[in-house]
Write a protein that holds these residues in place. Structure first.
Motif, PDB file in Angstrom:
ATOM      1  N   LYS A 123      28.536  96.831  63.984  1.00 43.45           N
ATOM      2  CA  LYS A 123      27.743  98.065  63.943  1.00 43.45           C
ATOM      3  C   LYS A 123      26.770  98.069  65.110  1.00 43.45           C
ATOM      4  N   ASP A 124      26.754  99.181  65.834  1.00 44.90           N
ATOM      5  CA  ASP A 124      25.872  99.299  67.002  1.00 44.90           C
ATOM      6  C   ASP A 124      25.569 100.776  67.230  1.00 44.90           C
ATOM      7  N   SER A 125      24.496 101.025  67.973  1.00 40.94           N
ATOM      8  CA  SER A 125      24.133 102.406  68.282  1.00 40.94           C
ATOM      9  C   SER A 125      25.114 103.061  69.244  1.00 40.94           C
ATOM     10  N   SER A 126      25.927 102.265  69.934  1.00 42.24           N
ATOM     11  CA  SER A 126      26.959 102.775  70.833  1.00 42.24           C
ATOM     12  C   SER A 126      28.331 102.466  70.247  1.00 42.24           C
ATOM     13  N   PRO A 127      29.163 103.474  70.005  1.00 41.22           N
ATOM     14  CA  PRO A 127      30.487 103.186  69.438  1.00 41.22           C
ATOM     15  C   PRO A 127      31.371 102.384  70.383  1.00 41.22           C
ATOM     16  N   HIS A 128      31.235 102.610  71.695  1.00 39.49           N
ATOM     17  CA  HIS A 128      32.044 101.878  72.672  1.00 39.49           C
ATOM     18  C   HIS A 128      31.647 100.404  72.722  1.00 39.49           C
TER      19      HIS A 128
END
Length: 250
Positions: A123-128
């Motif tokens: 899980k991260d704020s950037s999907p890439h």
């Protein structure tokens, strides 16, 4: 009978403070919506799957005992995946600024019951970036596990991909607003009963009978003052009537 009176009083209290309950509920919903849409950072999720088996020779048959052993070792693999031995390499290969501990918090390793398939969820704020971390973690684990344990059969079943219509897994604005509405209603009801409890003023004759324990003999209603404009209009009419009476009397 007393229970019926108490229930009536409860409903009367809620009805009297209904505007306050509604106001608190609306404010809570608005605050939740603003925080969910404009304050909280969207978090995206990406996932990859790997299959881990024990090392086996060409003559060794794939039997049930081997599968059971692999299943028992899944928890060990889950710990290894999130260990510094794997994540240090992931961090260096992707040039990440996070520490290993921060990277560990982003990664969740799980497996289905009685399954040899391990799922790596990031899980991260950037999907890439989430997809890159998931894929790199699986690749590093695949290459390093043979050095750590006697494992030479790790397969990547599916790689993490970023879809065009990807949506964040959190925050969930609708769920947050629904929770805020429920909390607002509970808070509004609590405030309404608290204000009613702190209100010691006498409003009805029943309050007087309850406090003084004396019967109410009579009630004086509110008498409104006669408007001055009405008095000015009636005075000429009265004078005219008196004048006519004097004339007829003479």
């Amino acid at each position: 009978m007393e229970e019926t009176i108490d229930i009536k009083e409860l409903f009367q209290t809620l009805k009297k403070r209904l505007w306050l309950i509604g106001l608190i509920t609306i404010v809570a919903a608005i605050i939740s919506a603003v925080i969910s849409f404009f304050v909280l950072t969207p978090i995206y999720q990406s996932q990859t799957q790997i299959l881990v088996n024990q090392a086996k020779s060409d003559q060794q048959l794939y039997n049930a005992n081997e599968v059971q052993t692999n299943i028992q070792l899944i928890n060990t693999y889950n710990v290894i995946i999130t260990s510094p031995a794997i994540l240090d390499t992931v961090k260096n290969d992707l040039n990440l600024t996070e520490t290993v501990d921060e990277l560990t918090e982003k990664i969740e390793v799980s497996s289905a019951t009685n399954s040899q398939v391990v799922e790596i969820t990031v899980k991260d704020s950037s999907p890439h970036l989430a997809a890159k971390i998931a894929n790199k973690t699986a690749e590093v684990f695949q290459s390093e596990i043979s050095k750590i344990m006697n494992i030479d059969n790790v397969s990547i079943l599916s790689k993490a991909e970023v879809k065009d219509d990807v949506s964040p897994v959190k925050p969930q604005p609708l769920l947050n607003i629904a929770i805020a509405i429920v909390v607002g209603l509970m808070l509004g009801v609590g405030v309404a009963f608290l204000l009613e409890y702190l209100d010691n003023t006498l409003k009805t004759e029943q309050d007087i009978e309850q406090i003084l324990e004396l019967p109410v003999i009579g009630v004086i209603t509110n008498i409104k003052d006669v408007p001055k404009a009405t008095v000015r209009q009636t005075e000429p009419i009265g004078r005219a009537q008196r004048t006519r009476g004097e004339t007829f009397g003479s």
